[in-house]
Write a protein that holds these residues in place. Structure first.
Motif, PDB file in Angstrom:
ATOM      1  N   LEU A   1      31.781 -68.208  22.614  1.00  0.00           N
ATOM      2  CA  LEU A   1      32.970 -68.829  22.035  1.00  0.00           C
ATOM      3  C   LEU A   1      32.716 -70.233  21.533  1.00  0.00           C
ATOM      4  N   LEU A   2      31.743 -70.924  22.132  1.00  0.00           N
ATOM      5  CA  LEU A   2      31.478 -72.294  21.735  1.00  0.00           C
ATOM      6  C   LEU A   2      29.997 -72.597  21.888  1.00  0.00           C
ATOM      7  N   PHE A   3      29.419 -73.165  20.837  1.00  0.00           N
ATOM      8  CA  PHE A   3      27.994 -73.456  20.805  1.00  0.00           C
ATOM      9  C   PHE A   3      27.811 -74.922  20.449  1.00  0.00           C
ATOM     10  N   ALA A   4      26.862 -75.585  21.113  1.00  0.00           N
ATOM     11  CA  ALA A   4      26.594 -76.988  20.796  1.00  0.00           C
ATOM     12  C   ALA A   4      25.122 -77.299  21.014  1.00  0.00           C
ATOM     13  N   PRO A   5      24.378 -77.678  19.962  1.00  0.00           N
ATOM     14  CA  PRO A   5      23.004 -78.144  20.148  1.00  0.00           C
ATOM     15  C   PRO A   5      23.007 -79.531  20.763  1.00  0.00           C
ATOM     16  N   GLN A   6      22.016 -79.807  21.611  1.00  0.00           N
ATOM     17  CA  GLN A   6      21.984 -81.082  22.334  1.00  0.00           C
ATOM     18  C   GLN A   6      20.563 -81.621  22.385  1.00  0.00           C
ATOM     19  N   ASP A   7      20.447 -82.888  22.752  1.00  0.00           N
ATOM     20  CA  ASP A   7      19.137 -83.512  22.887  1.00  0.00           C
ATOM     21  C   ASP A   7      18.264 -82.736  23.876  1.00  0.00           C
ATOM     22  N   GLY A   8      16.954 -82.858  23.695  1.00  0.00           N
ATOM     23  CA  GLY A   8      16.030 -82.137  24.561  1.00  0.00           C
ATOM     24  C   GLY A   8      16.067 -82.561  26.013  1.00  0.00           C
ATOM     25  N   ASN A   9      16.560 -83.764  26.295  1.00  0.00           N
ATOM     26  CA  ASN A   9      16.655 -84.231  27.682  1.00  0.00           C
ATOM     27  C   ASN A   9      18.099 -84.302  28.159  1.00  0.00           C
ATOM     28  N   ALA A  10      18.998 -83.541  27.494  1.00  0.00           N
ATOM     29  CA  ALA A  10      20.412 -83.545  27.880  1.00  0.00           C
ATOM     30  C   ALA A  10      20.580 -82.979  29.285  1.00  0.00           C
ATOM     31  N   SER A  11      21.526 -83.543  30.021  1.00  0.00           N
ATOM     32  CA  SER A  11      21.785 -83.129  31.399  1.00  0.00           C
ATOM     33  C   SER A  11      23.050 -82.284  31.471  1.00  0.00           C
ATOM     34  N   ASP A  12      22.971 -81.160  32.219  1.00  0.00           N
ATOM     35  CA  ASP A  12      24.155 -80.320  32.408  1.00  0.00           C
ATOM     36  C   ASP A  12      25.319 -81.109  32.986  1.00  0.00           C
ATOM     37  N   ALA A  13      24.996 -82.015  33.898  1.00  0.00           N
ATOM     38  CA  ALA A  13      26.044 -82.771  34.586  1.00  0.00           C
ATOM     39  C   ALA A  13      26.859 -83.618  33.619  1.00  0.00           C
ATOM     40  N   LYS A  14      26.276 -83.975  32.480  1.00  0.00           N
ATOM     41  CA  LYS A  14      26.960 -84.860  31.549  1.00  0.00           C
ATOM     42  C   LYS A  14      27.448 -84.167  30.274  1.00  0.00           C
ATOM     43  N   THR A  15      27.013 -82.915  30.041  1.00  0.00           N
ATOM     44  CA  THR A  15      27.318 -82.294  28.754  1.00  0.00           C
ATOM     45  C   THR A  15      28.298 -81.130  28.814  1.00  0.00           C
ATOM     46  N   LEU A  16      28.184 -80.256  29.818  1.00  0.00           N
ATOM     47  CA  LEU A  16      28.972 -79.027  29.797  1.00  0.00           C
ATOM     48  C   LEU A  16      30.470 -79.277  29.923  1.00  0.00           C
TER      49      LEU A  16
ATOM     50  N   HIS B   1      32.659 -69.159  30.865  1.00  0.00           N
ATOM     51  CA  HIS B   1      31.416 -69.428  31.573  1.00  0.00           C
ATOM     52  C   HIS B   1      30.560 -70.348  30.708  1.00  0.00           C
ATOM     53  N   GLY B   2      30.190 -71.497  31.246  1.00  0.00           N
ATOM     54  CA  GLY B   2      29.382 -72.456  30.502  1.00  0.00           C
ATOM     55  C   GLY B   2      28.020 -72.660  31.128  1.00  0.00           C
ATOM     56  N   ASP B   3      26.996 -72.769  30.300  1.00  0.00           N
ATOM     57  CA  ASP B   3      25.652 -73.051  30.801  1.00  0.00           C
ATOM     58  C   ASP B   3      24.805 -73.557  29.643  1.00  0.00           C
ATOM     59  N   THR B   4      23.594 -74.002  29.947  1.00  0.00           N
ATOM     60  CA  THR B   4      22.672 -74.482  28.924  1.00  0.00           C
ATOM     61  C   THR B   4      21.317 -73.822  29.094  1.00  0.00           C
ATOM     62  N   THR B   5      20.542 -73.830  28.035  1.00  0.00           N
ATOM     63  CA  THR B   5      19.154 -73.403  28.105  1.00  0.00           C
ATOM     64  C   THR B   5      18.360 -74.255  27.133  1.00  0.00           C
ATOM     65  N   SER B   6      17.033 -74.219  27.250  1.00  0.00           N
ATOM     66  CA  SER B   6      16.185 -75.062  26.412  1.00  0.00           C
ATOM     67  C   SER B   6      15.250 -74.200  25.573  1.00  0.00           C
ATOM     68  N   PHE B   7      14.873 -74.734  24.409  1.00  0.00           N
ATOM     69  CA  PHE B   7      13.960 -74.056  23.502  1.00  0.00           C
ATOM     70  C   PHE B   7      12.855 -75.037  23.115  1.00  0.00           C
ATOM     71  N   HIS B   8      11.627 -74.702  23.456  1.00  0.00           N
ATOM     72  CA  HIS B   8      10.537 -75.606  23.110  1.00  0.00           C
ATOM     73  C   HIS B   8      10.132 -75.396  21.649  1.00  0.00           C
ATOM     74  N   VAL B   9       9.561 -76.431  21.058  1.00  0.00           N
ATOM     75  CA  VAL B   9       9.151 -76.382  19.655  1.00  0.00           C
ATOM     76  C   VAL B   9       7.711 -76.866  19.538  1.00  0.00           C
ATOM     77  N   HIS B  10       7.051 -76.448  18.466  1.00  0.00           N
ATOM     78  CA  HIS B  10       5.690 -76.871  18.180  1.00  0.00           C
ATOM     79  C   HIS B  10       5.689 -77.773  16.950  1.00  0.00           C
ATOM     80  N   GLY B  11       4.675 -78.581  16.816  1.00  0.00           N
ATOM     81  CA  GLY B  11       4.586 -79.460  15.660  1.00  0.00           C
ATOM     82  C   GLY B  11       4.808 -80.905  16.049  1.00  0.00           C
ATOM     83  N   ARG B  12       4.775 -81.773  15.050  1.00  0.00           N
ATOM     84  CA  ARG B  12       4.928 -83.209  15.277  1.00  0.00           C
ATOM     85  C   ARG B  12       6.321 -83.635  14.851  1.00  0.00           C
ATOM     86  N   TYR B  13       6.998 -84.367  15.729  1.00  0.00           N
ATOM     87  CA  TYR B  13       8.336 -84.888  15.442  1.00  0.00           C
ATOM     88  C   TYR B  13       8.272 -86.397  15.586  1.00  0.00           C
ATOM     89  N   GLU B  14       8.194 -87.053  14.449  1.00  0.00           N
ATOM     90  CA  GLU B  14       8.037 -88.503  14.452  1.00  0.00           C
ATOM     91  C   GLU B  14       9.199 -89.151  13.724  1.00  0.00           C
TER      92      GLU B  14
END
Length: 232
Positions: free
Chosen positions: A89-104, A36-49
């Protein structure tokens, strides 16, 4: 701590997680029938420059927020779990705007040899595209077909004879249809839910009731007027 993070980055966190999962399964064997594959998002605080274009590094950017904080930047986690107990079984961090249609599907396909854990891949409707169906060649899979697809809309509008419906579970019936989409021969199952039908009938009745009330008010306003002649 910095050296450890550097070492993890050089080894690749996804590859390392995969090795840990494989070793754990060898130590504690368990049956795996499906992935079973799926994604979720985690918001962050602070400045990322800066650093967003650095190769091999995920980008902390705004995207579709699953935790309801679209105002903040985020990163996305892709996860593939076994159907047995939801063991990761498998974990992969992805960009914050990653799309399920293109990544899973790409994630599962990338490690298909190393996983070797079950024959069926289960994904949601976001992964149902022509490109992904071709990438899943060699897998057995279960995906939800988006209702926005033209072929799906046609099927939803079709009237099937009573004998075509097969009982699935209490309160559920299904019709199986063979379809060729994206060059892949597949079976679609249209599911009818008694509870959902009753809810739709209730909502329809509510809309009719409100429309009748509005029509009655409009008629009352019309009857309250005086007309000087038949033409008026």
């Amino acid at each position: 701590m910095g050296r450890m993070l550097d070492a993890l980055y050089q080894a690749g966190v996804t590859e390392l997680f995969l090795e840990v999962a494989k070793k754990a399964r060898q130590a504690f064997p368990f049956p795996v029938r499906a992935l079973h594959g799926d994604t979720t998002s985690f918001h962050v605080h602070g400045r990322y420059e800066g650093g967003e274009e650095e190769g091999g590094v995920i980008r902390i950017v705004q995207g579709y927020s699953r935790d309801h904080r679209p105002d903040l930047r985020q990163w996305v986690m892709g996860l593939v779990c076994a159907d047995t107990g939801g063991i990761p079984l498998l974990f992969a961090p992805q960009d914050g705007n990653a799309s399920d249609a293109k990544t899973l599907v790409a994630l599962v396909s990338r490690f298909r040899e190393a996983l070797d854990l079950g024959e069926v891949v289960v994904l949601d409707g976001a992964s149902y595209t022509r490109e992904n169906l071709r990438a899943l060649e060699g897998f057995s899979w279960i995906l939800r077909v988006p209702a926005t697809l033209g072929e799906a809309r046609g099927l939803l509008g079709e009237v099937f004879p009573e004998g075509a419906w097969t009982p699935l579970l209490p309160g559920y019936w299904g019709v199986e249809v063979e379809v060729d989409y994206g060059g892949v021969r597949q079976r679609w199952v249209l599911v009818e839910s008694e509870a959902r039908r009753e809810e739709e009938e209730r909502r329809l009745g509510e809309r009719v009731r409100r429309a009748e009330e509005e029509a009655g008010k409009a008629l009352g306003r019309l009857l309250a007027r005086e007309f000087s002649c038949e033409a008026d």
